[in-house]
Write a protein that holds these residues in place. Sequence first.
Motif, PDB file in Angstrom:
ATOM      1  N   PRO A   1      77.734  89.329 -43.187  1.00 56.65           N
ATOM      2  CA  PRO A   1      78.214  88.058 -43.725  1.00 56.65           C
ATOM      3  C   PRO A   1      79.672  87.791 -43.361  1.00 56.65           C
ATOM      4  O   PRO A   1      80.399  88.695 -42.951  1.00 56.65           O
ATOM      5  CB  PRO A   1      78.077  88.257 -45.233  1.00 56.65           C
ATOM      6  CG  PRO A   1      78.193  89.729 -45.432  1.00 56.65           C
ATOM      7  CD  PRO A   1      77.695  90.400 -44.184  1.00 56.65           C
ATOM      8  N   ILE A   2      80.079  86.546 -43.528  1.00 56.11           N
ATOM      9  CA  ILE A   2      81.498  86.194 -43.383  1.00 56.11           C
ATOM     10  C   ILE A   2      82.140  86.502 -44.735  1.00 56.11           C
ATOM     11  O   ILE A   2      81.741  85.939 -45.747  1.00 56.11           O
ATOM     12  CB  ILE A   2      81.660  84.692 -43.050  1.00 56.11           C
ATOM     13  CG1 ILE A   2      80.874  84.347 -41.784  1.00 56.11           C
ATOM     14  CG2 ILE A   2      83.125  84.332 -42.897  1.00 56.11           C
ATOM     15  CD1 ILE A   2      80.847  82.867 -41.465  1.00 56.11           C
ATOM     16  N   PRO A   3      83.117  87.420 -44.776  1.00 59.38           N
ATOM     17  CA  PRO A   3      83.678  87.818 -46.080  1.00 59.38           C
ATOM     18  C   PRO A   3      84.305  86.640 -46.825  1.00 59.38           C
ATOM     19  O   PRO A   3      84.933  85.768 -46.217  1.00 59.38           O
ATOM     20  CB  PRO A   3      84.734  88.852 -45.702  1.00 59.38           C
ATOM     21  CG  PRO A   3      84.325  89.360 -44.363  1.00 59.38           C
ATOM     22  CD  PRO A   3      83.691  88.205 -43.670  1.00 59.38           C
ATOM     23  N   THR A   4      84.114  86.660 -48.142  1.00 59.18           N
ATOM     24  CA  THR A   4      84.644  85.558 -48.959  1.00 59.18           C
ATOM     25  C   THR A   4      86.166  85.545 -48.970  1.00 59.18           C
ATOM     26  O   THR A   4      86.779  84.527 -49.283  1.00 59.18           O
ATOM     27  CB  THR A   4      84.152  85.684 -50.410  1.00 59.18           C
ATOM     28  OG1 THR A   4      84.466  87.016 -50.847  1.00 59.18           O
ATOM     29  CG2 THR A   4      82.664  85.476 -50.506  1.00 59.18           C
ATOM     30  N   GLN A   5      86.749  86.693 -48.598  1.00 59.94           N
ATOM     31  CA  GLN A   5      88.220  86.773 -48.583  1.00 59.94           C
ATOM     32  C   GLN A   5      88.856  85.800 -47.590  1.00 59.94           C
ATOM     33  O   GLN A   5      90.074  85.700 -47.520  1.00 59.94           O
ATOM     34  CB  GLN A   5      88.672  88.199 -48.234  1.00 59.94           C
ATOM     35  CG  GLN A   5      88.403  89.226 -49.293  1.00 59.94           C
ATOM     36  CD  GLN A   5      87.050  89.896 -49.096  1.00 59.94           C
ATOM     37  OE1 GLN A   5      86.116  89.271 -48.580  1.00 59.94           O
ATOM     38  NE2 GLN A   5      86.926  91.139 -49.512  1.00 59.94           N
ATOM     39  N   ILE A   6      88.036  85.105 -46.834  1.00 57.18           N
ATOM     40  CA  ILE A   6      88.567  84.186 -45.827  1.00 57.18           C
ATOM     41  C   ILE A   6      89.474  83.135 -46.469  1.00 57.18           C
ATOM     42  O   ILE A   6      90.369  82.588 -45.814  1.00 57.18           O
ATOM     43  CB  ILE A   6      87.414  83.543 -45.020  1.00 57.18           C
ATOM     44  CG1 ILE A   6      87.944  82.976 -43.711  1.00 57.18           C
ATOM     45  CG2 ILE A   6      86.671  82.493 -45.817  1.00 57.18           C
ATOM     46  CD1 ILE A   6      86.905  82.832 -42.645  1.00 57.18           C
ATOM     47  N   THR A   7      89.282  82.892 -47.757  1.00 53.20           N
ATOM     48  CA  THR A   7      90.114  81.937 -48.500  1.00 53.20           C
ATOM     49  C   THR A   7      91.602  82.254 -48.377  1.00 53.20           C
ATOM     50  O   THR A   7      92.437  81.376 -48.465  1.00 53.20           O
ATOM     51  CB  THR A   7      89.743  82.000 -49.996  1.00 53.20           C
ATOM     52  OG1 THR A   7      88.350  82.225 -50.077  1.00 53.20           O
ATOM     53  CG2 THR A   7      90.118  80.749 -50.723  1.00 53.20           C
ATOM     54  N   LYS A   8      91.902  83.557 -48.173  1.00 54.42           N
ATOM     55  CA  LYS A   8      93.308  83.955 -48.149  1.00 54.42           C
ATOM     56  C   LYS A   8      94.052  83.455 -46.910  1.00 54.42           C
ATOM     57  O   LYS A   8      95.264  83.466 -46.871  1.00 54.42           O
ATOM     58  CB  LYS A   8      93.391  85.497 -48.179  1.00 54.42           C
ATOM     59  CG  LYS A   8      92.931  86.115 -49.470  1.00 54.42           C
ATOM     60  CD  LYS A   8      93.424  87.566 -49.552  1.00 54.42           C
ATOM     61  CE  LYS A   8      92.269  88.540 -49.644  1.00 54.42           C
ATOM     62  NZ  LYS A   8      92.685  89.929 -49.430  1.00 54.42           N
ATOM     63  N   LEU A   9      93.291  83.052 -45.879  1.00 58.84           N
ATOM     64  CA  LEU A   9      93.950  82.693 -44.614  1.00 58.84           C
ATOM     65  C   LEU A   9      94.421  81.245 -44.668  1.00 58.84           C
ATOM     66  O   LEU A   9      93.930  80.376 -43.954  1.00 58.84           O
ATOM     67  CB  LEU A   9      93.008  82.913 -43.438  1.00 58.84           C
ATOM     68  CG  LEU A   9      92.417  84.315 -43.315  1.00 58.84           C
ATOM     69  CD1 LEU A   9      91.558  84.437 -42.079  1.00 58.84           C
ATOM     70  CD2 LEU A   9      93.537  85.351 -43.259  1.00 58.84           C
TER      71      LEU A   9
ATOM     72  N   SER B   1      81.561  81.551 -33.592  1.00 63.31           N
ATOM     73  CA  SER B   1      80.250  81.172 -33.053  1.00 63.31           C
ATOM     74  C   SER B   1      79.725  82.190 -32.050  1.00 63.31           C
ATOM     75  O   SER B   1      80.472  83.014 -31.527  1.00 63.31           O
ATOM     76  CB  SER B   1      80.344  79.799 -32.389  1.00 63.31           C
ATOM     77  OG  SER B   1      81.246  79.842 -31.323  1.00 63.31           O
ATOM     78  N   GLY B   2      78.422  82.118 -31.820  1.00 63.79           N
ATOM     79  CA  GLY B   2      77.808  82.991 -30.829  1.00 63.79           C
ATOM     80  C   GLY B   2      77.786  84.444 -31.239  1.00 63.79           C
ATOM     81  O   GLY B   2      77.965  85.331 -30.408  1.00 63.79           O
ATOM     82  N   ASN B   3      77.606  84.714 -32.525  1.00 63.31           N
ATOM     83  CA  ASN B   3      77.438  86.086 -32.990  1.00 63.31           C
ATOM     84  C   ASN B   3      76.103  86.172 -33.726  1.00 63.31           C
ATOM     85  O   ASN B   3      75.228  85.326 -33.516  1.00 63.31           O
ATOM     86  CB  ASN B   3      78.605  86.465 -33.902  1.00 63.31           C
ATOM     87  CG  ASN B   3      79.859  86.773 -33.112  1.00 63.31           C
ATOM     88  OD1 ASN B   3      79.925  87.801 -32.462  1.00 63.31           O
ATOM     89  ND2 ASN B   3      80.818  85.859 -33.119  1.00 63.31           N
ATOM     90  N   MET B   4      75.945  87.176 -34.558  1.00 59.73           N
ATOM     91  CA  MET B   4      74.704  87.281 -35.327  1.00 59.73           C
ATOM     92  C   MET B   4      75.032  87.357 -36.802  1.00 59.73           C
ATOM     93  O   MET B   4      74.405  88.094 -37.559  1.00 59.73           O
ATOM     94  CB  MET B   4      73.927  88.510 -34.862  1.00 59.73           C
ATOM     95  CG  MET B   4      73.455  88.364 -33.429  1.00 59.73           C
ATOM     96  SD  MET B   4      72.637  89.833 -32.796  1.00 59.73           S
ATOM     97  CE  MET B   4      73.980  90.888 -32.418  1.00 59.73           C
ATOM     98  N   LEU B   5      76.038  86.585 -37.200  1.00 59.19           N
ATOM     99  CA  LEU B   5      76.470  86.608 -38.597  1.00 59.19           C
ATOM    100  C   LEU B   5      75.398  85.985 -39.478  1.00 59.19           C
ATOM    101  O   LEU B   5      74.749  85.010 -39.087  1.00 59.19           O
ATOM    102  CB  LEU B   5      77.790  85.845 -38.732  1.00 59.19           C
ATOM    103  CG  LEU B   5      78.941  86.437 -37.910  1.00 59.19           C
ATOM    104  CD1 LEU B   5      80.128  85.500 -37.913  1.00 59.19           C
ATOM    105  CD2 LEU B   5      79.334  87.796 -38.472  1.00 59.19           C
TER     106      LEU B   5
END
Length: 935
Positions: free
Chosen positions: A338-346, A355-359
């Motif tokens: 998954p894409i970590p929820t911590q992304i909010t910090k950025l 894009s182009g991954n298998m997330l």
Amino acid sequence: MMGWVSMSSLIIFLYFLLHFPSYNCLLCNPHDKYALSQFKNSFFVLNSSLHFHYKYGPCSSYSSRIESWKNITDCCGWDGITCDTKSGHVIGLHLYCSDLRGELLGLNSSIFKLRHLQQLSLTYNDFFGSSIHSSIGNFVNLTHLTLSAFRISGHLPSTISHLSKLEHLFISRMDSLPDDPTRIRIDDYTWNRLIRNATNLRNIYFGEVNMSSVGESSLSLLTNLSSSLVSLLLRGTQIQGKLPTDILRLPNLQKIFLTNNGNLRGELPKSNWTTPLRVLSLYDTAFSGYIPDSIGYLKFLHTLDLYGCNFDGFLPPSLFNLTQLSLLDLLNNKLVGPIPTQITKLSKLSILDLSGNMLNGPIPRGCYSLPSLWYLNLGSNQLTGSIGKFSTNSLQTLRLSNNKLQGNFPNSIFQLQNLINLDLSSIGLSGVVDFHQFSKLKALNSLDLSHNSLLSLKFENNFDCILPNLRYLYLSSTNVSSFPKFIAPNLQDLDLSHNTIRGSIPKWFHENLLRSWKNIGYIDLSFNKLRGDLPIPPNGIGFFSVSNNELSGDISSALCNASTLSILNWASNNLTGLIPQCLVAFPSLWVLDLQDNNLYGSIPDNFSKGNSFETLKLNGNQLKGPLPRSLAHCTNLEVLDLGNNNIEDMFPYWLEILTTLQVLSLRSNKFHGVIASFGTKLPFPKLKIFDISDNYFTGPLPVSYIHNFQGMMNANDNQIGLKYLGQNSLYNDSIVIVMKGRYMELTRILTVFTSIDLSNNMFEGEIPKVIGELHSLKGLNLSHNRITGTIPISLGNLSNLEWLDLSWNQLKGEIPLALTNLNFLAVLNLSQNQFEGMLPKGGQFNTFENDSYVGNPMLCGIPLSKSCKENKEKSPYSTLDKEESGFGWKSVVVGYACGMIFGIILGCNVFFIGKPQLLARLVERVLNVRLIRLT
Ligand SMILES: *[C@@H]1O[C@H](CO)[C@@H](O)[C@H](O)[C@H]1NC(C)=O
Ligand SMILES: *[C@@H]1O[C@H](CO)[C@@H](O)[C@H](O)[C@H]1NC(C)=O
Ligand SMILES: *[C@@H]1O[C@H](CO)[C@@H](O)[C@H](O)[C@H]1NC(C)=O
Ligand SMILES: *[C@@H]1O[C@H](CO)[C@@H](O)[C@H](O)[C@H]1NC(C)=O
Ligand SMILES: *[C@@H]1O[C@H](CO)[C@@H](O)[C@H](O)[C@H]1NC(C)=O
Ligand SMILES: *[C@@H]1O[C@H](CO)[C@@H](O)[C@H](O)[C@H]1NC(C)=O
């Protein structure tokens, strides 16, 4: 007199003081001045018409600095010169963007006389193919060397290693591609000595410098620069091997760019990564492994660009401790989880491309609200859940395409006032969307909602939906049922294909097409239910497809204006009349597909020399012969499909010279006569599909062609990924062939697909032995002829053969045991001949049924009811037998379900690999090729 001298000195002094504030009062060294004058004189011919060459460079303007060098003034005041305050020696020469062209550092360059130089910059000048002379090593006090220039060539001289005081070394070639053989190169020896000697190097920038001979151990010398190195750029240098991980850990290193080195491997440090790194750019390298937790220690990182590497594993949550990030680009890797929820910090992030991954998993809420984000691309992953509510106003580009999202169209998107690009294609959206709402997005430039078959787009009947900046509109497979109305004066691309639009094309559309849309280049209305007259494409357009509709009537000569067309597809309509002459004379037309209409008359005979045709399909009309001889001008032709017409002619042996032709279908016409070769040395060298069935050909089978079909001989057994004919995704070549008596349309032609169909003619004589050399052949149909003799044993060499039909001939003798070698043979028809003796056993022969052999009364053995005398034990054909043969029924069933040919490959793969779990993956791959049953 004295007074005058001092007076004039004073005036000169004042002049300098006013004009060159930085100038120090010491006069410049006369030798250096002389050298500079000489340098100037060697470049006195300046021709500003050469400027075009540099127009893409970043120089805002090119000033010829040296033109301001006047002999009368002191050289220390000249533009681009700095002098030593004590000695008056020239220590700095800054001639970037100076429009100089020639051997700037060649043998005779007077620059080399400036022995005290500490800084030399010749950036954005033109070396005109010249190299750097070894005298460069004489500048022993040089600290800055900047040579990012055009056409700089040759070997970097080994004397460069004498420059032990270098701090900044910038060398790049501005005008060349990575594989340009003339670009400047540095060898292992020179690199080695340079890095060992120049221990103060702070910045190394090598761009498009050929470093292919610099080995791993020489690269690792960079760790000697641990106390000095601040930035390292090695872009497009062909360095290869594994980069020592310690280099990424150098304690002072702030910027690393190793981009465009496809053979450079490496991994990120898994511990002790507490460096002041700010930029890490490994775009288009072969770095791999996982992104370690230790990346979280790079507190100063603001740009992380790992685009197009081979990173796998999870996104470490620590990545999101890096609150300075401003760019995060992990496009095209193999990341999972998954894409970590911590992304909010950025909160400073402005570009996020995963894009182009298998997330997988849902899109974390943070992505909708990052305050500085203007570019968000999460496309081509396996993200699930619904799209949340956007609450950031900064977004300009939003791409979520090709995911497994679902739920209603997110209406919060209509609040994104700055949105320019929106791509929500192929994500399973549903709900009703009022298209009118998009007119709120005044900046919108491209909109792609294609392939959301549960979505329902509503178009109002009035015209106040104005999209002033819209250029690209893709609404393929979105359930559009009536012609959408909107005003978009700048429209370039319009895709409404695969919808359910009925009725005739409205007048306003014709009007817009011909008058308002000045920039229109691409229109796709295919696969709808349009009726009435054909819309006429305007001049300027490149792509125009209205295939698979119910359009009728003649082709208007107004079409002749659209001479800019590259791809024209009117296939599968109800068009009548003649093919306009002008059509085959369009200079850039490379695909013309008019198949399955009711066109009549003959094919125009004005194909021009040097035309662009690659695909010409007129199959399924009522065209009459003879064939136009100007077809031979189509020297780029790959696919020629003239099947199912009424063409009357001899075999077009004069097409032998088309060296690129891969598919030739003349099926079901009135071709006749004996097939004789023109005598070309290598006739049809690339041919892969040869279908002349259902005509009136006589005489022997065309041995001289069969003998030379190079395209069918070089079986590429190791080819794993499936490759298709035609490089361009704009048009998928397809061809109708016959397999086991059924018409099949191969919607994309595999480059590995090869077949010969000579059935339903009046060929006579024997099957030539040489046919056994066509090792790549997958299908051979010689049925319904008058062929005599026996089956040549060489047929057993056709190891890729998947179907073989020799039925309805006068063949005799035994069926050679060698045919049991054909491991891929799925379909065999030998019926209605005069074969005799025992049927071979083993291999694929255990899977064939009675109907493969009917009408051969002298054959015996399983599965026929007639047993052979020698073989008394009449064991029933048991399941066990089949399993022993390695070809159980399950895989055969799969095979029939998704197209016989590839199914059989499956069967055998399952057998050979012995891992049924691979089946699912193989089926998916196989389903890329749709075999459509037409009858
Ligand atoms: C520049 O001036 C010097 C004397 O100051 C003179 O000898 C020389 O010829 C001049 N050079 C040119 C190119 O005018
Ligand atoms: C180089 O620098 C050293 C030390 O500053 C100085 O003594 C020497 O003269 C310089 N050499 C040249 C050619 O400028
Ligand atoms: C290293 O630099 C010094 C000073 O310029 C020079 O004399 C020496 O030859 C250089 N060594 C190599 C290996 O180039
Ligand atoms: C990391 O740093 C510590 C302490 O400086 C050191 O003991 C350890 O060997 C280092 N580990 C690696 C892998 O370099
Ligand atoms: C990231 O931050 C969390 C808490 O905010 C902390 O526990 C963790 O150690 C940090 N990781 C790194 C690698 O700095
Ligand atoms: C095509 O035209 C023919 C006669 O011109 C007509 O009978 C037929 O119904 C039409 N087909 C379609 C699909 O419109």
